[in-house]
Design an enzyme around this catalytic site. Sequence first.
Site, PDB file in Angstrom:
ATOM      1  N   ILE A 109      96.488  85.388  38.288  1.00 19.64           N
ATOM      2  CA  ILE A 109      95.954  86.359  39.161  1.00 19.64           C
ATOM      3  C   ILE A 109      96.147  86.878  40.159  1.00 19.64           C
ATOM      4  O   ILE A 109      97.027  86.027  40.529  1.00 19.64           O
ATOM      5  CB  ILE A 109      94.374  86.139  39.226  1.00 19.64           C
ATOM      6  CG1 ILE A 109      93.028  86.484  40.025  1.00 19.64           C
ATOM      7  CG2 ILE A 109      94.756  84.700  39.468  1.00 19.64           C
ATOM      8  CD1 ILE A 109      92.198  86.020  40.522  1.00 19.64           C
ATOM      9  N   CYS A 110      96.229  88.233  40.391  1.00 20.89           N
ATOM     10  CA  CYS A 110      96.660  88.768  41.757  1.00 20.89           C
ATOM     11  C   CYS A 110      97.888  89.191  41.692  1.00 20.89           C
ATOM     12  O   CYS A 110      97.827  90.309  40.946  1.00 20.89           O
ATOM     13  CB  CYS A 110      96.344  87.499  42.550  1.00 20.89           C
ATOM     14  SG  CYS A 110      96.208  88.575  44.723  1.00 20.89           S
ATOM     15  N   ALA A 111      98.951  88.637  42.633  1.00 20.78           N
ATOM     16  CA  ALA A 111     100.174  89.309  42.232  1.00 20.78           C
ATOM     17  C   ALA A 111     101.111  88.428  41.110  1.00 20.78           C
ATOM     18  O   ALA A 111     101.828  88.838  40.782  1.00 20.78           O
ATOM     19  CB  ALA A 111     101.222  88.594  43.689  1.00 20.78           C
ATOM     20  N   TYR A 130      97.166  92.923  41.247  1.00 22.45           N
ATOM     21  CA  TYR A 130      96.453  93.226  42.432  1.00 22.45           C
ATOM     22  C   TYR A 130      96.764  94.023  43.063  1.00 22.45           C
ATOM     23  O   TYR A 130      98.053  94.743  42.462  1.00 22.45           O
ATOM     24  CB  TYR A 130      97.102  91.740  43.637  1.00 22.45           C
ATOM     25  CG  TYR A 130      96.451  92.763  45.739  1.00 22.45           C
ATOM     26  CD1 TYR A 130      94.664  92.009  45.028  1.00 22.45           C
ATOM     27  CD2 TYR A 130      97.361  92.775  46.207  1.00 22.45           C
ATOM     28  CE1 TYR A 130      95.079  92.509  46.579  1.00 22.45           C
ATOM     29  CE2 TYR A 130      96.873  93.367  47.225  1.00 22.45           C
ATOM     30  CZ  TYR A 130      95.454  92.786  47.753  1.00 22.45           C
ATOM     31  OH  TYR A 130      95.060  93.043  48.967  1.00 22.45           O
ATOM     32  N   SER A 156      93.557  88.976  36.099  1.00 21.11           N
ATOM     33  CA  SER A 156      92.845  89.794  36.373  1.00 21.11           C
ATOM     34  C   SER A 156      93.578  89.704  37.783  1.00 21.11           C
ATOM     35  O   SER A 156      94.628  90.446  38.138  1.00 21.11           O
ATOM     36  CB  SER A 156      92.112  88.186  36.795  1.00 21.11           C
ATOM     37  OG  SER A 156      90.754  88.460  37.333  1.00 21.11           O
TER      38      SER A 156
END
Length: 192
Positions: A109-111, A130, A156
């Site tokens: 998720i994210c980075a 992200y 995500s």
Amino acid sequence: MEERLTEMKKIAVFFGTGYEEIEALTVVDICRRCGLEVETVSVMEQQEVTGSHGIPVRMDKMYGEADFSEYDMLVLPGGMPGTKHLEAHGGLMEQVDAFHAAGKYIAAICAAPSIFGHRGILKGRRACCYPGFESHLEGAQVTEGPVEISDHVVTSRGMGTAMDFALAIAGIFCGPEKAREMAGNIVYGKAE
């Protein structure tokens, strides 16, 4: 659905200093609430790992104590420099590659989806991350969805999608009905 639960072994969530607290701990919390076994694993040389907002959390295990043969999914939270610590850990990257090669679940998720991109895991897959990290999703069909599940690879976008991410992971192992029930139980606004 009950049969799926008995087949589920464990999920491992990996923590490097500077991880995004909500992204990591939402997965741990929701999956445990759904009855799944989740281990928090430090890739640092300490049992307690501090997140990007100064919140220290005591891990269940150090990396060297983890038994990867027991895990059904590896989860990489984002945050900086947490993502960089995860990617710099050679042993963890070998395990990510091995899980991918075996078709076992990996999630980021994210980075952290950038790690999958750098390793060639996202080629030909739908993936999200992200905003600003899209160029790292090498070969992916990049979306702006809250979560993308492409075979055994889950991605995500960030803290705001952490609940969607956690519920998607729970849904993989417990079924979508259980995930929807959990969303309702915690009064998550997107429960339908």
